[in-house]
Write a protein that holds these residues in place. Structure first.
Motif, PDB file in Angstrom:
ATOM      1  N   THR A   1      25.009  21.519  45.062  1.00  0.00           N
ATOM      2  CA  THR A   1      26.187  22.208  45.568  1.00  0.00           C
ATOM      3  C   THR A   1      25.759  23.338  46.502  1.00  0.00           C
ATOM      4  O   THR A   1      24.733  23.969  46.275  1.00  0.00           O
ATOM      5  CB  THR A   1      27.018  22.786  44.396  1.00  0.00           C
ATOM      6  OG1 THR A   1      27.321  21.748  43.475  1.00  0.00           O
ATOM      7  CG2 THR A   1      28.311  23.422  44.891  1.00  0.00           C
ATOM      8  N   ILE A   2      26.569  23.585  47.513  1.00  0.00           N
ATOM      9  CA  ILE A   2      26.296  24.717  48.410  1.00  0.00           C
ATOM     10  C   ILE A   2      26.505  26.022  47.641  1.00  0.00           C
ATOM     11  O   ILE A   2      27.459  26.163  46.875  1.00  0.00           O
ATOM     12  CB  ILE A   2      27.217  24.659  49.645  1.00  0.00           C
ATOM     13  CG1 ILE A   2      26.934  23.390  50.453  1.00  0.00           C
ATOM     14  CG2 ILE A   2      27.028  25.895  50.518  1.00  0.00           C
ATOM     15  CD1 ILE A   2      25.516  23.321  51.008  1.00  0.00           C
ATOM     16  N   ALA A   3      25.591  26.976  47.834  1.00  0.00           N
ATOM     17  CA  ALA A   3      25.718  28.281  47.176  1.00  0.00           C
ATOM     18  C   ALA A   3      27.080  28.886  47.505  1.00  0.00           C
ATOM     19  O   ALA A   3      27.479  28.940  48.674  1.00  0.00           O
ATOM     20  CB  ALA A   3      24.600  29.208  47.630  1.00  0.00           C
ATOM     21  N   ASN A   4      27.786  29.333  46.468  1.00  0.00           N
ATOM     22  CA  ASN A   4      29.141  29.818  46.702  1.00  0.00           C
ATOM     23  C   ASN A   4      29.474  31.124  45.990  1.00  0.00           C
ATOM     24  O   ASN A   4      30.645  31.472  45.857  1.00  0.00           O
ATOM     25  CB  ASN A   4      30.168  28.745  46.318  1.00  0.00           C
ATOM     26  CG  ASN A   4      30.051  28.341  44.850  1.00  0.00           C
ATOM     27  OD1 ASN A   4      29.266  28.907  44.097  1.00  0.00           O
ATOM     28  ND2 ASN A   4      30.843  27.367  44.445  1.00  0.00           N
ATOM     29  N   ILE A   5      28.453  31.854  45.501  1.00  0.00           N
ATOM     30  CA  ILE A   5      28.734  33.161  44.896  1.00  0.00           C
ATOM     31  C   ILE A   5      27.728  34.203  45.404  1.00  0.00           C
ATOM     32  O   ILE A   5      26.610  33.880  45.807  1.00  0.00           O
ATOM     33  CB  ILE A   5      28.719  33.107  43.347  1.00  0.00           C
ATOM     34  CG1 ILE A   5      27.335  32.708  42.815  1.00  0.00           C
ATOM     35  CG2 ILE A   5      29.791  32.193  42.813  1.00  0.00           C
ATOM     36  CD1 ILE A   5      26.554  33.865  42.298  1.00  0.00           C
ATOM     37  N   LYS A   6      28.185  35.458  45.370  1.00  0.00           N
ATOM     38  CA  LYS A   6      27.352  36.591  45.771  1.00  0.00           C
ATOM     39  C   LYS A   6      27.557  37.684  44.732  1.00  0.00           C
ATOM     40  O   LYS A   6      28.668  37.923  44.272  1.00  0.00           O
ATOM     41  CB  LYS A   6      27.780  37.105  47.147  1.00  0.00           C
ATOM     42  CG  LYS A   6      27.029  38.356  47.614  1.00  0.00           C
ATOM     43  CD  LYS A   6      25.647  38.003  48.117  1.00  0.00           C
ATOM     44  CE  LYS A   6      24.992  39.191  48.823  1.00  0.00           C
ATOM     45  NZ  LYS A   6      24.580  40.272  47.892  1.00  0.00           N
ATOM     46  N   LEU A   7      26.457  38.362  44.352  1.00  0.00           N
ATOM     47  CA  LEU A   7      26.530  39.445  43.382  1.00  0.00           C
ATOM     48  C   LEU A   7      26.785  40.767  44.114  1.00  0.00           C
ATOM     49  O   LEU A   7      25.952  41.216  44.903  1.00  0.00           O
ATOM     50  CB  LEU A   7      25.235  39.525  42.571  1.00  0.00           C
ATOM     51  CG  LEU A   7      24.888  38.290  41.719  1.00  0.00           C
ATOM     52  CD1 LEU A   7      23.583  38.507  40.969  1.00  0.00           C
ATOM     53  CD2 LEU A   7      26.020  37.966  40.753  1.00  0.00           C
ATOM     54  N   ILE A   8      27.950  41.349  43.865  1.00  0.00           N
ATOM     55  CA  ILE A   8      28.346  42.619  44.466  1.00  0.00           C
ATOM     56  C   ILE A   8      28.699  43.591  43.339  1.00  0.00           C
ATOM     57  O   ILE A   8      29.516  43.264  42.474  1.00  0.00           O
ATOM     58  CB  ILE A   8      29.571  42.465  45.389  1.00  0.00           C
ATOM     59  CG1 ILE A   8      29.291  41.429  46.467  1.00  0.00           C
ATOM     60  CG2 ILE A   8      29.965  43.797  45.999  1.00  0.00           C
ATOM     61  CD1 ILE A   8      28.252  41.843  47.467  1.00  0.00           C
ATOM     62  N   LYS A   9      28.094  44.771  43.320  1.00  0.00           N
ATOM     63  CA  LYS A   9      28.366  45.744  42.261  1.00  0.00           C
ATOM     64  C   LYS A   9      29.803  46.253  42.386  1.00  0.00           C
ATOM     65  O   LYS A   9      30.155  46.955  43.315  1.00  0.00           O
ATOM     66  CB  LYS A   9      27.383  46.906  42.322  1.00  0.00           C
ATOM     67  CG  LYS A   9      27.516  47.882  41.160  1.00  0.00           C
ATOM     68  CD  LYS A   9      26.468  48.988  41.261  1.00  0.00           C
ATOM     69  CE  LYS A   9      26.498  49.905  40.057  1.00  0.00           C
ATOM     70  NZ  LYS A   9      27.816  50.544  39.840  1.00  0.00           N
ATOM     71  N   ASN A  10      30.637  45.874  41.407  1.00  0.00           N
ATOM     72  CA  ASN A  10      32.041  46.266  41.399  1.00  0.00           C
ATOM     73  C   ASN A  10      32.405  47.152  40.219  1.00  0.00           C
ATOM     74  O   ASN A  10      33.352  47.919  40.292  1.00  0.00           O
ATOM     75  CB  ASN A  10      32.937  45.026  41.376  1.00  0.00           C
ATOM     76  CG  ASN A  10      32.871  44.261  42.684  1.00  0.00           C
ATOM     77  OD1 ASN A  10      32.955  44.854  43.746  1.00  0.00           O
ATOM     78  ND2 ASN A  10      32.693  42.942  42.604  1.00  0.00           N
ATOM     79  N   CYS A  11      31.664  47.021  39.119  1.00  0.00           N
ATOM     80  CA  CYS A  11      32.024  47.793  37.926  1.00  0.00           C
ATOM     81  C   CYS A  11      31.475  49.220  38.045  1.00  0.00           C
ATOM     82  O   CYS A  11      30.554  49.492  38.817  1.00  0.00           O
ATOM     83  CB  CYS A  11      31.476  47.126  36.676  1.00  0.00           C
ATOM     84  SG  CYS A  11      29.687  47.170  36.539  1.00  0.00           S
ATOM     85  N   GLN A  12      32.050  50.095  37.235  1.00  0.00           N
ATOM     86  CA  GLN A  12      31.626  51.493  37.230  1.00  0.00           C
ATOM     87  C   GLN A  12      31.130  51.857  35.835  1.00  0.00           C
ATOM     88  O   GLN A  12      31.619  52.773  35.200  1.00  0.00           O
ATOM     89  CB  GLN A  12      32.809  52.399  37.629  1.00  0.00           C
ATOM     90  CG  GLN A  12      33.410  52.076  38.983  1.00  0.00           C
ATOM     91  CD  GLN A  12      32.392  52.271  40.097  1.00  0.00           C
ATOM     92  OE1 GLN A  12      31.535  53.173  40.029  1.00  0.00           O
ATOM     93  NE2 GLN A  12      32.462  51.429  41.123  1.00  0.00           N
ATOM     94  N   GLU A  13      30.194  51.083  35.333  1.00  0.00           N
ATOM     95  CA  GLU A  13      29.667  51.289  33.980  1.00  0.00           C
ATOM     96  C   GLU A  13      28.880  52.593  33.915  1.00  0.00           C
ATOM     97  O   GLU A  13      27.856  52.746  34.588  1.00  0.00           O
ATOM     98  CB  GLU A  13      28.753  50.106  33.602  1.00  0.00           C
ATOM     99  CG  GLU A  13      28.085  50.238  32.249  1.00  0.00           C
ATOM    100  CD  GLU A  13      29.078  50.355  31.128  1.00  0.00           C
ATOM    101  OE1 GLU A  13      28.952  51.334  30.351  1.00  0.00           O
ATOM    102  OE2 GLU A  13      29.987  49.515  31.016  1.00  0.00           O
ATOM    103  N   PRO A  14      29.329  53.584  33.093  1.00  0.00           N
ATOM    104  CA  PRO A  14      28.651  54.879  33.057  1.00  0.00           C
ATOM    105  C   PRO A  14      27.460  54.926  32.113  1.00  0.00           C
ATOM    106  O   PRO A  14      26.643  55.834  32.174  1.00  0.00           O
ATOM    107  CB  PRO A  14      29.758  55.822  32.564  1.00  0.00           C
ATOM    108  CG  PRO A  14      30.584  54.958  31.670  1.00  0.00           C
ATOM    109  CD  PRO A  14      30.557  53.579  32.270  1.00  0.00           C
TER     110      PRO A  14
END
Length: 330
Positions: free
Chosen positions: A259-272
């Motif tokens: 399968t063609i790569a279809n996800i990217k990891l982007i920091k969205n959470c604000q885990e303290p």
């Protein structure tokens, strides 16, 4: 067997009526509650009230045993009939006889089943009252009172139903039970249903020769990881998406190469807390399914309740991420 059963039923009915409402002939023969329990009842003249306390109690108990006596007598007669002629009259013997070759009998079939059941490679599952056993030649369902038997070479199998239970005593994850219809091309073999946990479906298929059709279009969860992967996918689909630049060419997923790569990891959470998520700078190299499998493989298998809230390292650069950071490429 039907005529003797009817005769016995009528005879027992006459006996019960005569015992409850005894005529003079029965009284004179001493076949009444008062006569049979005379030693316990005592004398009516000596203690009238106490006598009738015991008499009414004994009569109630004796009359309540009449239905039980009928069932015991009928089942005893049936058991005796089944055991005659070396158990030839037993329903199980007749069930096995339909699988016998022309020059053999049900005992040859029983010998084959016995031999294959002793092998350690058989498939067996289920509670004592609803066991499922699959050997190299036979598919067997064991219930409380009977045995369903079908020959593998003659059967068609169909998934007809799926039931999902949210919790089980030994797991915090939902469990899926499948109902599979076993139908034989042998007209003398009645179709029957087997029920098993979806996690055992793969092992069952390995033991079966015939394919299993999915008439109900059931999504079968064969393992805990399969259940998690479905949840993982549904959660990622509601995350924000990643708009890939038009100049960037996507490559096949390095996990499956299908399968063609279809996800990217982007920091969205604000885990303290300590060990918070980190930004991943890797280019898109994984598909959603492979990333979900990677995420599941890094979890504590004994504590599935922690999987959705945990963090794992990126399979390429080791930057920590959580489910909120997985973005589908748009």
């Amino acid at each position: 067997m039907e005529s003797p059963a009817v005769t016995f039923t009528l005879a027992y009915l006459v006996f019960a009526v005569c015992f409850v409402f005894p005529p003079d002939e029965v009284r004179s023969a001493g076949l009444t509650v008062q006569s049979l329990l005379a030693a316990w009842l005592g004398s009516e003249d000596a203690a009238f009230v106490q006598y009738h306390l015991r008499r009414s109690t004994g009569t109630l108990l004796a009359h309540s045993l009449l239905p039980l006596g009928y069932y015991l007598a009928v089942t005893s007669a049936l058991a005796y009939y089944w055991s005659r002629k070396g158990w030839n009259n037993h329903p199980l013997a007749r069930t096995l006889a339909v699988h016998a070759l022309p020059q053999s009998g049900w005992r040859a079939v029983a010998s084959s089943i016995n031999m294959e059941f002793r092998r350690i490679d058989k498939f067996a599952t289920g509670a004592p009252g609803a066991r499922v056993i699959v050997t190299d030649t036979w598919v067997i369902k064991v219930t409380t009172y009977c045995l369903h038997v079908a020959q593998q070479q003659d059967i068609h199998l169909t998934v007809t139903d799926s039931r999902q239970h949210e919790l089980t005593p030994d797991s915090n994850m939902p469990v899926q039970f499948l109902t599979i219809r076993v139908a034989s091309i042998n007209p003398y073999v009645k179709a029957f249903d087997i029920r098993l946990n979806s996690t055992e479906y793969g092992e069952l298929r390995e033991k079966l020769r015939a394919p299993i059709s999915n008439a109900a279009n059931v999504v079968i969860h064969q393992s805990l990881s399969d259940l998690f992967l479905e949840t993982f996918t549904s959660l990622v689909e509601i995350n924000q998406t990643y708009p890939v630049p038009s100049t960037q060419e996507l490559e096949p997923c390095i996990g499956c190469m299908q399968t063609i790569a279809n996800i990217k990891l982007i920091k969205n959470c604000q885990e303290p807390n300590e060990g918070e998520c980190q930004q991943c700078y890797c280019r898109p190299m994984w598909c959603l399914t492979c990333m979900g499998k990677w995420f599941a493989s890094r979890q504590d298998q004994q504590h599935p309740e922690t999987w959705l809230s945990s963090q794992v390292p990126c399979p390429t650069c080791r930057a920590k991420f959580c489910i909120l950071d997985v973005c589908i490429i748009r």
